[in-house]
Design a protein around this motif. Structure first.
Motif, mmCIF file in Angstrom:
data_model
loop_
_atom_site.group_PDB
_atom_site.id
_atom_site.type_symbol
_atom_site.label_atom_id
_atom_site.label_comp_id
_atom_site.label_asym_id
_atom_site.label_seq_id
_atom_site.Cartn_x
_atom_site.Cartn_y
_atom_site.Cartn_z
ATOM 1 N N LYS A 1 -31.675 -78.310 76.738
ATOM 2 C CA LYS A 1 -32.345 -79.598 76.897
ATOM 3 C C LYS A 1 -32.572 -80.265 75.545
ATOM 4 N N ASN A 2 -32.825 -79.472 74.521
ATOM 5 C CA ASN A 2 -33.125 -79.996 73.186
ATOM 6 C C ASN A 2 -31.867 -80.235 72.346
ATOM 7 N N PHE A 3 -30.701 -79.816 72.843
ATOM 8 C CA PHE A 3 -29.491 -79.779 72.014
ATOM 9 C C PHE A 3 -29.101 -81.160 71.480
ATOM 10 N N ASP A 4 -29.073 -82.177 72.331
ATOM 11 C CA ASP A 4 -28.690 -83.521 71.886
ATOM 12 C C ASP A 4 -29.637 -84.040 70.811
ATOM 13 N N LYS A 5 -30.936 -83.799 71.027
ATOM 14 C CA LYS A 5 -31.925 -84.227 70.036
ATOM 15 C C LYS A 5 -31.715 -83.490 68.715
ATOM 16 N N ALA A 6 -31.375 -82.203 68.802
ATOM 17 C CA ALA A 6 -31.143 -81.405 67.595
ATOM 18 C C ALA A 6 -29.952 -81.941 66.807
ATOM 19 N N MET A 7 -28.864 -82.285 67.502
ATOM 20 C CA MET A 7 -27.681 -82.822 66.827
ATOM 21 C C MET A 7 -27.992 -84.154 66.142
ATOM 22 N N GLU A 8 -28.793 -84.959 66.809
ATOM 23 C CA GLU A 8 -29.172 -86.260 66.247
ATOM 24 C C GLU A 8 -30.028 -86.088 64.995
ATOM 25 N N LEU A 9 -31.006 -85.183 65.064
ATOM 26 C CA LEU A 9 -31.861 -84.919 63.899
ATOM 27 C C LEU A 9 -31.061 -84.336 62.736
ATOM 28 N N LEU A 10 -30.143 -83.448 63.063
ATOM 29 C CA LEU A 10 -29.319 -82.811 62.032
ATOM 30 C C LEU A 10 -28.500 -83.858 61.275
ATOM 31 N N LYS A 11 -27.886 -84.762 62.007
ATOM 32 C CA LYS A 11 -27.099 -85.827 61.369
ATOM 33 C C LYS A 11 -28.006 -86.760 60.556
ATOM 34 N N GLN A 12 -29.145 -87.098 61.127
ATOM 35 C CA GLN A 12 -30.076 -88.027 60.477
ATOM 36 C C GLN A 12 -30.576 -87.488 59.140
ATOM 37 N N TRP A 13 -30.996 -86.218 59.115
ATOM 38 C CA TRP A 13 -31.561 -85.667 57.888
ATOM 39 C C TRP A 13 -30.500 -85.196 56.905
ATOM 40 N N THR A 14 -29.293 -84.959 57.363
ATOM 41 C CA THR A 14 -28.195 -84.675 56.430
ATOM 42 C C THR A 14 -27.883 -85.925 55.612
ATOM 43 N N ASP A 15 -27.982 -87.077 56.261
ATOM 44 C CA ASP A 15 -27.750 -88.347 55.560
ATOM 45 C C ASP A 15 -28.952 -88.755 54.703
ATOM 46 N N ARG A 16 -30.161 -88.382 55.136
ATOM 47 C CA ARG A 16 -31.375 -88.867 54.477
ATOM 48 C C ARG A 16 -31.792 -88.013 53.292
ATOM 49 N N SER A 17 -31.626 -86.682 53.395
ATOM 50 C CA SER A 17 -32.137 -85.778 52.358
ATOM 51 C C SER A 17 -31.005 -85.019 51.673
ATOM 52 N N LEU A 18 -30.877 -85.199 50.369
ATOM 53 C CA LEU A 18 -29.833 -84.501 49.613
ATOM 54 C C LEU A 18 -30.088 -82.995 49.583
ATOM 55 N N GLN A 19 -31.355 -82.589 49.477
ATOM 56 C CA GLN A 19 -31.683 -81.171 49.435
ATOM 57 C C GLN A 19 -31.393 -80.508 50.777
ATOM 58 N N PHE A 20 -31.723 -81.202 51.861
ATOM 59 C CA PHE A 20 -31.431 -80.714 53.209
ATOM 60 C C PHE A 20 -29.920 -80.484 53.368
ATOM 61 N N LYS A 21 -29.147 -81.452 52.939
ATOM 62 C CA LYS A 21 -27.684 -81.369 53.036
ATOM 63 C C LYS A 21 -27.135 -80.252 52.155
ATOM 64 N N ALA A 22 -27.700 -80.103 50.950
ATOM 65 C CA ALA A 22 -27.203 -79.090 50.004
ATOM 66 C C ALA A 22 -27.409 -77.677 50.538
ATOM 67 N N ILE A 23 -28.558 -77.424 51.173
ATOM 68 C CA ILE A 23 -28.835 -76.088 51.724
ATOM 69 C C ILE A 23 -27.825 -75.752 52.809
ATOM 70 N N ILE A 24 -27.567 -76.699 53.706
ATOM 71 C CA ILE A 24 -26.621 -76.458 54.803
ATOM 72 C C ILE A 24 -25.217 -76.228 54.273
ATOM 73 N N GLN A 25 -24.790 -77.063 53.322
ATOM 74 C CA GLN A 25 -23.436 -76.919 52.770
ATOM 75 C C GLN A 25 -23.277 -75.602 52.022
ATOM 76 N N ASP A 26 -24.324 -75.165 51.339
ATOM 77 C CA ASP A 26 -24.266 -73.891 50.615
ATOM 78 C C ASP A 26 -24.062 -72.721 51.587
ATOM 79 N N ILE A 27 -24.797 -72.732 52.688
ATOM 80 C CA ILE A 27 -24.653 -71.652 53.681
ATOM 81 C C ILE A 27 -23.290 -71.718 54.353
ATOM 82 N N GLN A 28 -22.833 -72.924 54.656
ATOM 83 C CA GLN A 28 -21.534 -73.087 55.327
ATOM 84 C C GLN A 28 -20.370 -72.613 54.458
ATOM 85 N N SER A 29 -20.552 -72.614 53.157
ATOM 86 C CA SER A 29 -19.480 -72.172 52.255
ATOM 87 C C SER A 29 -19.408 -70.658 52.138
#
Length: 669
Positions: free
Chosen positions: A217-245
């Protein structure tokens, strides 16, 4: 011949042993492109080939050797032809006679028959392997992605609630699978020879499907928040990209890993279906396995539905942009079916004009292409409703592959690019029309439950027994304070759901207000929606009559104010705590799968008297009873449930205001 057959069987086995099993390795790129169910099936086939390789070669050699002996005996007349043929076969030539039997013509099923017990063991082993891989990915989500982001959020870089809302209840899901389901499966596979069954273990899973309902039920909201804060916060994006690598992430994005819990329940359904097919009807495990499948299949429907809805919404947005953002098509009720280029035959001459079709579950958009540098763009010429639509193939001497679409708004004669394209369009139209009519057909007859509707005065549900409309489930608040009663069924409904009037036989055929469902049944003028209930949409009264424990408690979550809720632990789902607003509510406010929670009853300054808490990871639920005695009765039940054991019904105690399954009157609480 035996040697030749041996070589044929051994080559695939050698190739299979050298192949990498990407389907069971967590986080491999294969998962991003291959459907989950097909990957599991393919893995099962590979396992069967590997495990059956060795005995297959031995048996084949023996069988072919026996055949060679028999062919020698049959050629006892010493005829030159037979002798020559046998010699050529031994030297691996391809010459054949009518008396020679080629070993490779023997069906493999006659060479080696896998027993049913072996098949069942393979399915169980497949479940264990995929469960291990799944737990690895859950741990990646919970202990790596979520933990790292939460650590940074606590520094004030971005809101803590953002992380909580993105990962929802992933911690609870991870706890259940890593600490309970996976260890149970590993233990069972270790004692499979003495206890060859899965149904009893999978039955433990079914109460915790509520966790998946919340996650999906929360999945769509989670995807939207993830995209929103990846664009808004450089630190948020950097942590995710570091783990993904990192290697553990398998070159996959966080979004791909978050889709794994959504896909997991359908995989359980697929494996359990295969297990039941191989399981004899009289097997002791059959009943448990069948019961588990029914519940898992329902939950899988929710997961599959969430995946389809997400994909459908993305497609609707794409089409919306193609149409110049002028057509109002982005609606949850619109389901995309098919699109494609088509030719429209003119009525007054022999010309054919290029057109484009978008077919949905409820309409057809007939469009004209227009020039655009930014991708394909179209203008809607006609919108044709599916209701009343007819489609048939036509024959035109000048134009092949034609068919006709006839609707209330317009009739079109169209030409496809090929006969196959024509058939595909006709099939898509006819299937869409069929499904549309199935969903919209009116009631032909009332069910047994409604046979006396309007003929007998109903029992009215009391106003204080509900906190929401019993039809649309909208909460009664300051704006919708007024409650209404349906004079046909007695339900408490809001003003929107009671805006229907019909004559009732029990009231001398006087006109009375009724809810929309009763109006549909009594008049047949409108259809009643046959909508599947969500997992939370179970009436409190349905459970209260067969509950281990139920009653009012004060409840507080996080820093929200305390509020009175109707708490209930049903007998059928003894490891789940349901929270309702009132005893007659038709939908639970939330559920708490109790397994794995910690129970604390030490007093805290901010808590109410006779309070206790349920905590797991960062999730804390606080409760307060009316007395210490009532608190201890709840704790006795809950402390058993959190260990995974089914608690017993406590003895009735009217003084405390709690109930067990023998009580039916809820009005005293």
């Amino acid at each position: 011949p035996a040697h030749r057959c041996y070589q044929r069987q051994s080559e695939p086995k050698q190739q299979d042993n050298n192949s990498v099993d990407l389907g069971s390795v967590p986080g491999t790129p294969q998962d991003a492109h291959k459907p989950a169910a097909n990957g599991v099936l393919a893995q099962m086939d590979r396992d069967r080939d590997r495990e059956s390789g060795s005995p297959l070669r031995t048996d084949t050699a023996l069988v072919n050797g026996d055949m060679g002996d028999r062919s020698t005996e049959q050629s006892g007349d010493n005829s030159p032809t037979n002798t020559e043929t046998h010699t050529e076969t031994e030297t691996h030539t391809e010459t054949k006679t009518h008396t020679e039997t080629e070993p490779t013509d023997i069906p493999l099923s006659s060479v080696f028959q896998e027993t049913n017990e072996q098949k069942l063991h393979k399915i169980a082993n497949e479940l264990l392997k995929t469960e291990r891989a799944y737990v690895t990915r859950l741990n990646l989500l919970d202990q790596v992605f979520c933990a790292k982001l939460m650590e940074e959020a606590l520094k004030g870089t971005f809101p803590v609630d953002v992380v909580k809302n993105i990962f929802s209840n992933i911690s609870s899901i991870n706890t259940f699978h890593s600490q309970f389901l996976l260890p149970d499966l590993e233990k069972r596979m270790g004692e499979w020879e003495s206890t060859p069954r899965l149904g009893d273990i999978l039955q433990k899973l079914t109460p915790f499907l509520k966790m998946y309902a919340e996650y999906v039920k929360n999945f769509d909201k989670a995807m939207e928040l993830l995209k929103q804060w990846t664009d808004r916060s450089l630190q948020f994006k950097a942590i995710i990209q570091d783990i993904q690598s990192q290697e553990a992430c398998g070159c996959l994005t966080l979004q791909h890993h978050m889709l794994e819990p959504v896909q997991r329940v359908p995989r359980y359904e697929m494996l359990l279906k295969d297990y039941l097919k191989k399981l004899p009807q009289d097997d002791p495990d059959h009943q448990d396995a069948e019961k588990s499948l029914n519940i898992i299949a329902m939950a899988a429907t929710h997961s599959n539905s969430a995946i389809r809805k997400s994909e459908n919404l993305k497609k609707l947005l794409e089409i919306y942009e193609m149409l110049g953002e002028e057509e109002d098509i982005v609606n949850a009720s619109n389901e995309f079916i098919k699109e494609g280029h088509i030719l429209k035959l003119a009525a007054r001459n022999t010309s054919a004009m290029e057109r484009y079709l978008f077919l949905f579950n409820n309409m057809l958009l007939y469009c004209v292409p227009k020039f655009s540098l930014g991708g394909p763009k179209y203008t809607v010429r006609t919108r044709i409703g599916i209701e009343g639509m007819k489609v048939l193939g036509t024959t035109n001497e000048d134009y092949p592959h034609t068919f006709q679409v006839s609707g209330k708004e317009r009739t079109l004669e169209l030409q496809a690019s090929s006969e196959q394209d024509k058939d595909n369009w006709i099939k898509a139209f006819r299937k869409t029309i069929e499904i549309f009519h199935q969903k919209n057909e009116t009631f032909k007859s009332a069910s047994k439950d409604t046979a006396e509707l309007g003929k007998r005065a109903p029992r009215w549900i009391r106003d204080n027994e509900v906190t929401m409309c019993m039809k649309c489930k909208e909460s009664f608040n300051a704006l919708t304070r007024r409650r209404h009663h349906c004079r046909a069924c007695g339900y408490v409904v809001c003003w929107k759901c009671s805006d229907n009037k019909v004559a009732l036989e029990y009231d001398s055929n006087k006109i009375n207000k009724v809810c929309k469902d009763c109006y549909s049944i009594l008049t047949g003028e409108e259809k009643a929606e046959d909508k599947k209930k969500g997992i939370l949409e179970i009436e409190a009264a349905q459970f209260s009559g067969s509950s281990i424990m139920c009653g009012f408690l004060q409840y507080c979550e996080k820093n929200k104010p305390w509020g009175k809720v109707w708490c209930l632990i049903p007998e059928k789902e003894a490891l789940v705590l349901y929270l309702y607003g009132a005893p007659q509510d038709v939908k639970a406010q939330s559920t708490i799968p109790l397994l794995g929670y910690s129970v604390e009853d030490s007093p805290r300054p901010a808590d109410l008297p006779a309070s206790f808490r349920l905590s797991q990871s960062k999730s804390v639920h606080s409760f307060a009873a009316e007395s210490d005695e009532l608190k201890q009765r709840w704790l006795k039940v809950i402390r058993v449930a959190v260990t995974g054991e089914v608690p017993e019904c406590p003895p009735p105690n009217d003084a405390t205001g709690t109930m067990n399954s023998n009580r039916e009157d809820h009005s005293t609480l």
